[in-house]
Every structure is written in C-alpha cells, then in structure tokens.
Write a protein that holds these residues in place. Structure first.
Motif, PDB file in Angstrom:
ATOM      1  N   THR A  19      -0.611   1.760  -7.917  1.00 23.03           N
ATOM      2  CA  THR A  19      -1.500   2.259  -6.097  1.00 23.03           C
ATOM      3  C   THR A  19      -1.679   3.662  -6.269  1.00 23.03           C
ATOM      4  O   THR A  19      -1.524   4.447  -7.010  1.00 23.03           O
ATOM      5  CB  THR A  19       0.860   2.854  -5.693  1.00 23.03           C
ATOM      6  OG1 THR A  19       1.881   2.171  -5.816  1.00 23.03           O
ATOM      7  CG2 THR A  19       0.537   3.303  -4.507  1.00 23.03           C
ATOM      8  N   THR A  52       7.470   1.819  -7.062  1.00 21.08           N
ATOM      9  CA  THR A  52       6.939   0.701  -5.803  1.00 21.08           C
ATOM     10  C   THR A  52       6.749   0.242  -6.381  1.00 21.08           C
ATOM     11  O   THR A  52       6.845  -1.238  -4.852  1.00 21.08           O
ATOM     12  CB  THR A  52       4.887   2.015  -6.120  1.00 21.08           C
ATOM     13  OG1 THR A  52       5.131   1.156  -7.304  1.00 21.08           O
ATOM     14  CG2 THR A  52       4.771   2.679  -5.588  1.00 21.08           C
ATOM     15  N   LYS A 103       0.196   5.857  -9.692  1.00 20.05           N
ATOM     16  CA  LYS A 103       0.027   5.986  -8.452  1.00 20.05           C
ATOM     17  C   LYS A 103      -0.713   7.502  -8.124  1.00 20.05           C
ATOM     18  O   LYS A 103      -0.332   8.472  -9.164  1.00 20.05           O
ATOM     19  CB  LYS A 103       1.480   6.488  -7.888  1.00 20.05           C
ATOM     20  CG  LYS A 103       2.112   6.377  -6.665  1.00 20.05           C
ATOM     21  CD  LYS A 103       2.341   6.107  -6.017  1.00 20.05           C
ATOM     22  CE  LYS A 103       4.421   7.829  -6.578  1.00 20.05           C
ATOM     23  NZ  LYS A 103       5.323   7.629  -5.852  1.00 20.05           N
TER      24      LYS A 103
END
Length: 440
Positions: free
Chosen positions: A330, A372, A388
């Motif tokens: 991410t 996520t 992330k």
C-alpha cells in the motif's frame, strides 16, 4: 400455462464486486432459476473504473444494464428505462455499493430484496434477507440490530469467481515462460488512478529482483477494467511519484495454443477451449526486462505463480482461496490517488483544497486500518506480509527476495490462506436460499 419470467435486478458497482460477486452470482442463479431475466444497475461509486457497465453487460445472461444517472432517475421518478419492463415476479439483489440504492429500487418496484454484505445491515424493513460470507459477519449484523431470521450465512462469493481457462502447460507456452522456473505475478490493481502509479513501481521492483534472483520470471496481470490505452500511457509516461520505470508495449504474433484459439480451433492437446478470450502483450522495460502482460485470464496467471505482488483488493481473497502466497503493498507516496468513500472522496477533485483534504483523510484512514489484505482481516493476524507507507521499489524487492529464499514460509502461508478462506460453493447456496424464499 406459460410461467412468467422472474426479473432479477442487481446492483453492483466497483471492479471487485462486478468480477468477484456479480459473475458467480449470475452463473448460479441462472442454473437454479432458469426462467430468470437479469438487469444490472451500476450505482455511483468512488472506486469505479468506468468500465463496470460494459463488463457487466458482457456477462452471459445479462439482458440489460443501466448507469448511475438512469438508476437515480428511475428511483426518483419511476420513469421507464429503455427495454426495462419488469413483470409481477421479481427480486432485487444487492451486490455492492450503498444499500440505499437497492432498497429504493425494491420499494419502487414492489419486489422483495436481498443483500450480500460483510455484515453491514441497513434498511432492515426493506430487505427480506441478508446473505453473509461467514459467522463473523452474522455476529456483526446481529450487533447492528438485524433479526436472526433475516440472516443467511452462505459463504464467500469471491471463491466462486475463480475459474481457470487453460491447462497449465498450455498457459506457460502462451506466455513463453519456463515451467521449471518460479513465476512472480505483478498485479497493479483495477482502478485507473492507482494503476498508473503502481505498475511503474512494480516493474522497477521486478528489474531489481531479476538481478538478485536470476531464475525468477514475471508476468503482469492486467485487470479487465484497465484499457489498453491506459496501459500504453502508463508505460510511456510512468512519472516519478513511486520511482518506477516505464517501457514499451509490444504486440507479438500468437503461437501454439493461442494461435490455434485465434483461428477458431481448440488445440488438440488442450482439455477444453477457453470460454472467453483474453489478450497477451509483452512489455520491455527501460532496463530491458521483458515480461508478458495478460488480460482476461487472471486466474490462470494466479495458477502458475509462486508469489504475487499486489495492492489491497478483492483479488487478495481470490489468491488466498487458491493458496497463492502474496506480498500486499500500500504505497502512500501519493495518497490523493487512492479512492476514498464519503465526503473526502467527493471533494478530492476540488481545485487547491481538495487534494490536501483527501491526502490527509487517506493518511488518517491508513493509520486506523490494521490489515489491508482480506485474508489478514479475516484471520485478524498477519498471514501474508503487508508493506504500507512511503514505499520504494527497493523495499518491495527486498521483501520479495526474503520470501523467495524461504520456501518453508511460502508453503506455510499457502496452507494458512486456504484454511482461513474456506471452501467455494457460496453462489450455489445463495441461489438456493433466494429460490426457497421465492418459491414459498
């Protein structure tokens, strides 16, 4: 006496819902309720790619589709839509978006309504039943005030979307890959605003990985919601937000099994001819790495991969169902490019202040979200590694190198993924549940 057709009217909005919920649901409902006629409405959605209506319209059994303007017009005014003449027998099925659209459709039509959700329940008086993927979703729905007799646990629809098209040996041949070398799948997502940033980063990561792990091969999975034009534009103008690389998209004359299929002939060595065509290009990156890019056969791509690199989305559940280890990334280097629900998502395009508001909202949301990927959320633990934050291609390459050098970890991950996602069959149970209520 001829039995009047049953109108099944469905709302589905984003790439994930159209491909992983709508597709298997229609397939199972057609089989269980063969007198059905399907209409699909595409509600407003901040995560939409713009191709949802076209892809839904191409599904076998779908009679007609309507866009968000037509949906809103019909809900508000009841004014007829082209070719839409619903009869006295009908149901509304929610498969994504805001529950309000399906509820208001059902009210306008006077039909019973069902909703498939992850435990989200609203408009309780309007829905005959809520179809849920697992017991945790049922618990969530009950805590939200839903009566138990309206809740049906049917299983995870995403697992029923998985459908291989090729024998593995033929697919390796089509992609010109070596069956004896591991394949890493690069899956940059289905939303255009993310795809154009993520693909260059993944290609640059692949260049770095290929220098470190020389036996590894790569394949890019291009979502059906991404146009060839966007793919070409992204390669020719990769930008620098994620320090990615561009390249050249090459059309290569098909050979072997793919050439046979292009000429309308099933190859003699294949067990069956694919039910729909995909497309294969080849990408040559700026550093000279060549790799196939496949659109339309995403499950075959997952089937030959030893590891996938992906962003969060419904495909993390599909890969988990297949037991495919993955690294979920991410990148928050450009948070304003990430779709977001609610007011921040709506004001993101406002000049000057919109970008700043959305950027802060995305970063704040990212801090609150512990996991996520869908399998990690389901397990409430980190089965698959997640990266992330402000990421660079080197970060991805290092994480992939660590995974590929640890086959025991990959095997354990594969086993845990299958266990947490359960078994397919949700679409059939959904169809049986709806049919039982209708037939009563």
């Amino acid at each position: 006496m001829t039995k009047r057709k049953l109108d099944i009217i469905i709302t589905a909005n984003s790439p994930g819902e159209v491909s992983t919920w709508l597709t298997p649901a229609i397939r199972a409902l057609r089989e269980r309720l063969p007198d059905s006629e399907f209409t699909v409405f595409i509600p407003p959605c901040p995560f939409a790619s713009g191709r949802e209506e076209a892809i839904a319209a191409a599904l076998p059994g779908v009679k007609r589709t309507f866009n968000r303007r037509q949906l809103l017009s019909f809900i508000l005014t009841g004014k007829g839509l082209p070719g839409f003449d619903p009869g006295p027998r009908g149901i509304v099925l929610f498969l994504g978006g805001d529950l309000a659209y399906a509820a208001l459709l059902a009210r306008r039509l006077g039909d019973p309504a069902f909703a498939y959700t992850e435990g989200r329940v609203q408009w309780l008086h309007q829905f005959t039943g809520f179809l849920l993927p697992h017991d945790q979703a049922r618990t969530k729905a009950i805590k939200s005030g839903a009566p138990g007799d309206k809740l049906y646990v049917v299983g995870d629809l995403m697992l029923d979307a998985i459908e291989m098209q090729w024998p593995k040996s033929d697919f390796y041949e089509i992609l010109r890959l070596d069956e004896n070398r591991p394949v890493i799948a690069l899956l940059p997502g289905s939303r255009p605003q993310e795809f154009k940033h993520v693909l260059p980063m993944l290609l640059r990561s692949a260049e770095i990985i290929s220098r470190d792990l020389r036996a590894v091969q790569f394949v890019v999975g291009v979502s059906p919601f991404i146009t060839e034009g966007l793919l070409k534009e992204t390669l020719s103008n990769p930008g620098d937000a994620l320090e990615g690389t561009g390249g050249e998209l090459m059309e290569v004359a098909p050979s072997g099994a793919l050439a046979d299929l292009d000429h309308g002939m099933a190859a003699s060595r294949t067990a069956s001819k694919p039910s729909h065509l995909g497309h294969v290009w080849y990408i040559r990156t700026l550093a000279g790495l060549e790799l196939p890019a496949v659109q339309g056969w995403q499950y075959d791509v997952m089937g030959i991969a030893s590891l996938a690199i992906t962003i969060p989305g419904s495909n993390t559940a599909e890969m988990a169902g297949l037991g495919l280890p993955m690294l979920v990334v991410t990148p928050l280097n450009k948070p304003e490019a990430i779709p977001l629900e609610g007011i921040p998502g709506l004001v993101g395009g406002v000049p000057l202040v919109g970008t700043l508001i959305k950027r802060r909202a995305v970063l704040a949301t990212a801090k609150r979200v512990k996991y996520t990927s869908l399998p990690n959320r389901r397990a409430q633990s980190e089965i698959v590694p997640e990266l992330k934050g402000e990421l660079h291609p080197e970060d991805v390459a290092i994480a992939v190198g660590n995974l590929m050098r640890n086959p025991d970890k990959l095997r354990t991950m594969s086993k845990q993924l299958k266990e947490v996602m359960g078994k397919p069959g949700a679409a059939r149970i959904m169809a049986e549940t709806i049919a039982a209520v209708i037939e009563q």
